[in-house]
Design a protein around this motif. Structure first.
Motif, PDB file in Angstrom:
ATOM      1  N   LEU A   2       3.378 -12.834  11.930  1.00  0.00           N
ATOM      2  CA  LEU A   2       4.387 -13.011  10.892  1.00  0.00           C
ATOM      3  C   LEU A   2       3.719 -13.461   9.590  1.00  0.00           C
ATOM      4  O   LEU A   2       2.718 -14.174   9.613  1.00  0.00           O
ATOM      5  CB  LEU A   2       5.427 -14.048  11.311  1.00  0.00           C
ATOM      6  CG  LEU A   2       6.224 -13.766  12.584  1.00  0.00           C
ATOM      7  CD1 LEU A   2       7.405 -14.709  12.701  1.00  0.00           C
ATOM      8  CD2 LEU A   2       6.727 -12.324  12.631  1.00  0.00           C
ATOM      9  N   SER A   3       4.287 -13.028   8.464  1.00  0.00           N
ATOM     10  CA  SER A   3       3.758 -13.449   7.157  1.00  0.00           C
ATOM     11  C   SER A   3       4.188 -14.893   6.895  1.00  0.00           C
ATOM     12  O   SER A   3       5.092 -15.414   7.561  1.00  0.00           O
ATOM     13  CB  SER A   3       4.322 -12.546   6.063  1.00  0.00           C
ATOM     14  OG  SER A   3       5.709 -12.795   5.943  1.00  0.00           O
ATOM     15  N   GLN A  43       5.920 -15.967   4.494  1.00  0.00           N
ATOM     16  CA  GLN A  43       7.342 -15.988   4.121  1.00  0.00           C
ATOM     17  C   GLN A  43       8.228 -15.892   5.367  1.00  0.00           C
ATOM     18  O   GLN A  43       9.240 -16.591   5.487  1.00  0.00           O
ATOM     19  CB  GLN A  43       7.662 -14.836   3.145  1.00  0.00           C
ATOM     20  CG  GLN A  43       9.081 -14.866   2.594  1.00  0.00           C
ATOM     21  CD  GLN A  43       9.434 -16.195   1.897  1.00  0.00           C
ATOM     22  OE1 GLN A  43       8.672 -16.684   1.058  1.00  0.00           O
ATOM     23  NE2 GLN A  43      10.569 -16.797   2.271  1.00  0.00           N
ATOM     24  N   GLU A  44       7.833 -15.020   6.302  1.00  0.00           N
ATOM     25  CA  GLU A  44       8.622 -14.894   7.545  1.00  0.00           C
ATOM     26  C   GLU A  44       8.573 -16.203   8.346  1.00  0.00           C
ATOM     27  O   GLU A  44       9.576 -16.607   8.953  1.00  0.00           O
ATOM     28  CB  GLU A  44       8.084 -13.731   8.394  1.00  0.00           C
ATOM     29  CG  GLU A  44       8.443 -12.372   7.811  1.00  0.00           C
ATOM     30  CD  GLU A  44       7.677 -11.231   8.491  1.00  0.00           C
ATOM     31  OE1 GLU A  44       8.266 -10.155   8.642  1.00  0.00           O
ATOM     32  OE2 GLU A  44       6.491 -11.412   8.855  1.00  0.00           O
ATOM     33  N   ASN A  84      10.923 -18.595   6.839  1.00  0.00           N
ATOM     34  CA  ASN A  84      12.311 -18.281   7.183  1.00  0.00           C
ATOM     35  C   ASN A  84      12.688 -18.799   8.580  1.00  0.00           C
ATOM     36  O   ASN A  84      13.844 -19.165   8.819  1.00  0.00           O
ATOM     37  CB  ASN A  84      12.564 -16.773   7.130  1.00  0.00           C
ATOM     38  CG  ASN A  84      12.435 -16.230   5.717  1.00  0.00           C
ATOM     39  OD1 ASN A  84      12.456 -17.011   4.755  1.00  0.00           O
ATOM     40  ND2 ASN A  84      12.283 -14.921   5.580  1.00  0.00           N
TER      41      ASN A  84
END
Ligand code: ASN
Length: 347
Positions: A336-337, A339-340, A343
């Motif tokens: 996952l990045s 940003q992910e 989240n």
């Protein structure tokens, strides 16, 4: 209702079970070690004993009442102190439990585990097993050889919970000391006491009365729950390294870079108050984040609370450092990045 009723399927189901009665549901107990499998030199010795000394067959044989409530099959995954549990052992455990629970003849799974890192393993299983069926992680604070050992009653409670019809749809649960607790929120709060597992703010899911589970509320999953599918990853490969760093007065500003230099792919911070750091350390943290792009999760060194608003990192919300580390490791494993990952943590 009993899962096994038809005579022609009985022989297949009997295989591997320690006791068998066609009218009872089927449970697998996965043993990993800990004090519940601990052995001391005498009955009055409750420290300095060997964790993970007794095998699963011995634990099951010590509680003949198990066979009155369930057919139990014991599987020894490892037999270690919970300080030695790691991501390869946990991946193996998840994969075996998932396969087991996908079998319509199986009712649920119980995992015996040391208490020191039980909160991490239970959360790992909660995030990686997709099933409505109960997964129950159980340990003890006194070794199996002790006066008033708590392991046998905890094990019977765990199995009774795993076969209980109200236990479905609640994810992974923790059982010790007559309490049913959520894997997401519950932590070990006392190094020695039998009533050590607590979630001060979120509370318990239920209790045991006469060794029977009683729930306070209908099934639900905690807000923020996220599933990570690891069923096909090679379990022998360790997951990305995530370090937890502890904040304190005069903390060395070099610790962040030192973690990266030693191979950390993510960092979790047990910060001061609601995730704060001394100003000098914060400057060096920001420099490391900007230079490496490494995900940094801001958690807290206080036992309870909520972390938000730390601009330099990902805020852990209600997750403590040990649980944040598990979730960050799974997020990194799933590529996952940043940003992910943000989240997932900041719901
Ligand atoms: N009570 C316990 O199980 C503690 C033990 N050291 C372990 O975590 O394996």
């Amino acid at each position: 209702s009993p899962l096994i009723q038809l005579p022609h399927i009985v022989p297949r189901a009997v295989e591997g079970f320690e006791c068998f009665n066609a009218s009872l549901p089927n449970i697998t107990i996965y043993a990993t070690g800990g004090t519940i499998a601990g052995s001391a030199g005498s009955a009055d010795q409750t420290t300095g004993y060997q964790s993970g000394a007794l095998g699963i067959r011995t634990l099951i044989e010590a509680v003949p009442q198990l066979c009155n409530v369930s057919n139990v099959k014991g599987i020894q995954i490892v037999n270690v102190d919970s300080g030695d549990i790691n991501s390869t052992i946990l991946t193996n455990l998840t994969q075996q439990i998932q396969k087991d629970l996908d079998n319509p003849f199986m009712q649920g799974a119980v995992v015996t585990h040391g208490t020191d890192t039980l909160e991490e393993s239970a959360f790992f299983l909660d995030l990686t097993i997709a099933s409505e069926k109960p997964v129950v992680v159980v340990g003890s604070m006194r070794p199996a050889t002790a006066l008033s050992a708590d392991g046998p009653i905890n094990l019977l409670s765990a199995v009774k919970l795993a076969v209980n019809k109200n236990a479905k749809g609640r994810g992974t649960m923790i059982v010790l000391n007559d309490r049913i607790a959520s894997a997401r929120f519950t932590v070990k709060t006392n190094a020695n006491a039998v009533d050590t597992f607590k979630a001060e703010e979120q509370g318990f899911l239920g209790v045991f009365e006469d060794i029977n589970p009683l729930f306070f509320y209908p099934p639900s999953r905690p807000l923020g729950h996220r599933y990570f599918n690891i069923t096909s990853r090679p379990f022998q490969t360790p997951m990305p390294k995530v370090d937890v760093l502890y904040g304190h007065q005069e903390v060395s500003p070099e610790i962040f870079q030192a973690a990266v230099d030693s191979g950390a792919k993510g960092i979790v911070l047990a910060g001061l108050g609601a995730g704060y750091w001394p100003s000098v350390a914060l400057k060096s943290l920001e420099a490391v984040v900007n230079k490496t792009g490494i995900p940094v999760v801001a958690s807290r060194r206080t036992a309870w609370g909520y972390v938000e608003g730390q601009e330099w990192g990902i805020n852990a919300g209600f997750l403590n450092p040990s649980k944040s580390r598990i979730q960050l490791q799974l997020a990194l494993e799933n590529k996952l990045s940043n940003q992910e990952i943000k989240n997932i943590f900041e719901l």
